[in-house]
Design a protein around this motif. Structure first.
Motif, PDB file in Angstrom:
ATOM      1  N   ARG A 178       0.817  -1.218   0.000  1.00 29.63           N
ATOM      2  CA  ARG A 178       0.000   0.000   0.000  1.00 29.63           C
ATOM      3  C   ARG A 178       0.853   1.271   0.000  1.00 29.63           C
ATOM      4  O   ARG A 178       0.374   2.352  -0.376  1.00 29.63           O
ATOM      5  CB  ARG A 178      -0.946  -0.015   1.199  1.00 29.63           C
ATOM      6  CG  ARG A 178      -0.251  -0.089   2.519  1.00 29.63           C
ATOM      7  CD  ARG A 178      -1.173  -0.548   3.666  1.00 29.63           C
ATOM      8  NE  ARG A 178      -2.326   0.328   3.819  1.00 29.63           N
ATOM      9  CZ  ARG A 178      -3.557  -0.046   3.519  1.00 29.63           C
ATOM     10  NH1 ARG A 178      -3.802  -1.250   3.047  1.00 29.63           N
ATOM     11  NH2 ARG A 178      -4.565   0.792   3.707  1.00 29.63           N
ATOM     12  N   THR A 242      -3.188  -4.250  -1.400  1.00 28.44           N
ATOM     13  CA  THR A 242      -3.601  -3.617  -0.138  1.00 28.44           C
ATOM     14  C   THR A 242      -2.682  -3.990   1.018  1.00 28.44           C
ATOM     15  O   THR A 242      -2.863  -3.507   2.140  1.00 28.44           O
ATOM     16  CB  THR A 242      -5.034  -4.041   0.228  1.00 28.44           C
ATOM     17  OG1 THR A 242      -5.043  -5.456   0.459  1.00 28.44           O
ATOM     18  CG2 THR A 242      -6.012  -3.707  -0.889  1.00 28.44           C
ATOM     19  N   GLU A 272      -9.611  -3.962   3.588  1.00 24.29           N
ATOM     20  CA  GLU A 272      -8.342  -4.248   2.907  1.00 24.29           C
ATOM     21  C   GLU A 272      -7.517  -5.267   3.691  1.00 24.29           C
ATOM     22  O   GLU A 272      -7.375  -5.164   4.911  1.00 24.29           O
ATOM     23  CB  GLU A 272      -7.537  -2.960   2.742  1.00 24.29           C
ATOM     24  CG  GLU A 272      -8.203  -1.943   1.840  1.00 24.29           C
ATOM     25  CD  GLU A 272      -7.510  -0.595   1.891  1.00 24.29           C
ATOM     26  OE1 GLU A 272      -7.262  -0.022   0.831  1.00 24.29           O
ATOM     27  OE2 GLU A 272      -7.221  -0.127   3.023  1.00 24.29           O
TER      28      GLU A 272
END
Length: 540
Positions: A178, A242, A272
Motif C-alpha cells: 500500500r 492492499t 483491505e
C-alpha cells in the motif's frame, strides 16, 4: 497405485474393446499396457525382483534420454497417457541433452536426477531436478513396468498439467504494498503462490510485457503457471496491493513457529487485507482457502445471533453449568472451568463457556445462525471476490446435535482465518466490508454485500471481546499488544482423528483485525494467539 491394461484413447477416439474384436483389438490394448504374452504362457506375479527393477528403469531412462517417446511410454503401465507427455517434453517444452542419473533403489522405488537443456528461439538455459519412480508388476501382462504418475516426468507436474516453453501466459508483475514497497517471494515466502495468482489474473492489465519461459501450465484455471526456467525476462507491470510490508513481515515470522499455521490481517474500516501468511501448506493458501472448524471464535457470530434474536444480551443471563445435553449429545467445558449458574453472556463469552451456548440451542431456530452469518456477516454465500481464490465460509442450517455444535464453531461449520478476521472486523464496526487484496478499482468487480449489525449489537460485542482480552481467556496473549482499543476471542477445535485440537484466535487493536489458525497446536491462546498478537504489535 498398481495399474493393468488401460482403456485406449487413440487419436482422440475412444476405443471400446468388445468380445469378437479379434486379435487386432487385443494388440491395441496390449500396446497401451506395455505388452503381454499372446501365446498364453504363465504371467509372472508378485513384486518385481531387484534385477527387474534395475533392467526396467535403465531401459526407461535410456529411451527418455534419447527422446523416444513411444519407447519410453512402453515401459510404463499407462502408455496411452505417458506417450504424449514424453513427446511434448521435446516438442512443447523444448528440452534436449537429457541426462538421467539413477540413485540407489529402495525396493521397487528408484530415485533419480535429471539434467537437461531448454532451448527456444536461440536462447538456452540448463534445467535440473530430482524425482523418483516405482517399478510394479503389470496386473494383466506380468511385466515389470514403471508405475506411471505425472511426477515421474517432473515432481511438480500434476494430472492434466503440461510442460511448455514459449511466451509466458501472463506478463510479470512488480507487486507493491500500500506504500509502494516491493513485495517478492524471496523476502515474503508466503506470497509466492499469491503473486502467481495475481500475475495470471492482473498481469495483462498491469501494463507489462511477457517474457519467454519454461513453465508448468496448470489444468486448474485458478492456479497460475509455475515458471521453471526464465529464458528472457519480460517487462513487469506494477500492481498495487492492499498489503502492508510491515504487517506481512511480522506475519511471515510468526507462522514459522508452528508446523502448520496461517494468519490474515484486515483493516476493518475498509476491508483491505494487510497481511496473509502460511507455513507448512506448500502451495496451498490455507489462510484464504482453508476449510476447518473454527472452534469458539465462532461464538462471536453465535453471541450476535442470541442478541439479534432477543434471546439474551451481554449483561443478560447465560448460565455456565458443568455440562449440557442437547438431543442426546452431552457437551462439556474445557478442563478446569468452574460452573457458574449466575453467569451473564459477557462472562460466559470471556471464559469461553460451551455449555452456556448449548443451553440456548433450543431457543434458536435451525437456521438462525445461518441467517445471522449470511445476512449480517456476509459469510457462506460463495460470492467473495478478493482478487485471488478464497473461501467464503460455510454455516449450514444443521438440525439435531449439530444445531448446538454449530454454535460452538464445531459441527458442520467451516471457516478460514480470512473469514474469522472478517467476522471480527464486522463485529467491531457493524459494517460488513468484503475483504480485498487488490483494490476494487483495478477491475471494477462486484463485491459481496451484507446488511451488517445494529449499533447496539456492536457495542455489546466490543464489550465482550474487550473483556476477553483484558480478563478472559485471551488476557495473557493480548497483554502486550500495545495501547488503544483491543478485543479478542480464543478457540480450539476438535477434529476427528486428531489427538490435539486446532488452535484458533482472533483479535483486534484499533483499526486492524487479525485471525490465525495452527493445526494440532492446542488451545487458542497457546499458538494462534501469539501469531495474532505479533501481527497486531507490528501494525501500530
Amino acid at each position: 497405485m498398481r495399474k493393468g491394461a488401460k482403456t485406449a484413447i487413440v487419436g482422440g477416439v475412444f476405443a471400446v474393446m468388445v468380445g469378437g474384436a479379434g486379435y487386432g483389438a487385443f494388440n491395441i490394448v496390449s500396446a497401451i499396457a506395455g505388452g503381454s504374452d499372446a501365446r498364453g504362457e504363465t504371467v509372472k506375479t508378485g513384486p518385481p525382483s531387484g534385477d527387474e527393477v534395475k533392467e526396467t528403469s535403465e531401459k526407461f531412462f535410456a529411451a527418455w534420454e534419447q527422446g523416444k517417446a513411444a519407447k519410453a511410454a512402453e515401459y510404463t503401465n499407462n502408455a496411452g497417457v505417458a506417450q504424449p507427455l514424453f513427446a511434448g517434453y521435446r516438442t512443447e517444452a523444448h528440452l534436449t541433452d537429457v541426462k538421467i542419473t539413477p540413485g540407489t533403489p529402495s525396493g521397487g522405488t528408484v530415485p533419480f536426477s535429471v539434467a537437461a537443456t531448454v532451448s527456444y528461439e536461440g536462447k538456452s538455459k540448463p534445467l535440473s531436478y530430482k524425482s523418483e519412480l516405482t517399478v510394479v508388476r503389470g496386473d494383466t501382462t506380468g511385466r515389470a513396468l514403471v508405475d506411471w504418475e505425472p511426477t515421474v516426468l517432473h515432481p511438480d507436474l500434476a494430472e492434466g498439467d503440461s510442460l511448455v516453453t514459449g511466451e509466458a501466459a501472463s506478463p510479470p508483475i512488480e507487486a507493491v504494498d500500500r506504500n509502494g514497497t516491493v513485495l517478492t517471494e524471496e523476502k515474503y515466502p508466503s506470497l509466492g503462490p499469491i503473486l502467481d495468482q495475481l500475475r495470471k489474473k492482473y498481469g495483462d492489465s498491469a501494463g507489462g510485457t511477457p517474457g519467454v519461459e519454461l513453465a508448468i501450465r496448470s489444468s486448474d484455471e485458478e492456479a497460475g503457471d509455475k515458471t521453471l526456467v526464465t529464458l528472457a525476462k519480460g517487462e513487469p507491470g506494477k500492481l498495487t496491493t492492499t498489503l502492508s510490508a510491515g504487517a506481512q513481515a511480522a506475519a511471515e515470522k510468526a507462522v514459522k513457529e508452528y508446523s502448520k499455521s496461517s494468519v490474515v490481517a484486515v483493516k476493518p474500516s475498509t476491508g483491505e487485507v494487510l497481511a496473509v501468511a502460511n507455513h507448512g501448506f506448500g502451495e496451498f493458501n490455507a489462510a484464504f482457502q482453508g476449510q476447518l472448524a473454527p472452534g469458539s471464535t465462532m461464538k462471536i457470530v453465535s453471541a450476535a445471533t442470541l442478541i439479534d434474536n432477543g434471546i439474551t444480551t451481554a449483561t443478560g443471563p447465560a448460565p455456565c453449568p458443568a455440562d449440557a445435553t442437547w438431543q442426546s449429545q452431552t457437551f462439556k467445558n474445557i478442563e478446569g472451568m468452574k460452573p457458574n449458574d449466575n453467569a451473564t453472556l459477557s462472562e460466559s463469552f470471556a471464559l469461553s463457556c460451551n455449555t452456556a451456548f448449548v443451553k440456548y440451542a433450543d431457543e434458536v431456530k435451525v437456521d438462525s445462525l445461518t441467517k445471522e452469518a449470511q445476512e449480517r456477516f456476509g459469510l457462506g454465500q460463495d460470492n467473495w471476490k478478493t482478487g485471488i481464490a478464497s473461501f467464503d465460509g460455510s454455516v449450514p442450517a444443521s438440525g439435531g446435535p449439530d444445531t448446538a455444535a454449530n454454535m460452538l464453531g464445531q459441527g458442520e461449520i467451516q471457516m478460514s482465518p480470512l473469514n474469522m478476521a472478517s467476522v471480527t472486523a464486522t463485529a467491531i464496526t457493524g459494517a460488513f466490508r468484503q475483504p480485498v487484496i487488490v483494490p476494487q478499482s483495478l477491475d471494477d468487480r462486484e463485491l459481496a454485500a451484507a446488511k451488517g449489525l445494529d449499533a447496539g449489537t456492536v457495542a455489546q460485542l466490543r464489550q465482550m471481546m474487550n473483556r476477553t482480552a483484558v480478563s478472559g481467556t485471551a488476557a495473557k496473549v493480548m497483554g502486550d499488544v500495545g495501547g488503544g482499543s483491543i478485543g479478542a476471542k480464543t478457540g480450539s477445535a476438535e477434529v476427528d482423528g486428531r489427538k490435539t485440537s486446532d488452535s484458533w484466535f482472533t483479535g483486534y487493536r484499533d483499526d486492524i483485525a487479525a485471525a490465525a489458525m495452527a493445526q494440532e497446536a492446542g488451545r487458542g491462546g497457546d499458538a494462534a494467539g501469539p501469531i495474532v498478537a505479533a501481527v497486531l504489535r507490528a501494525s501500530a
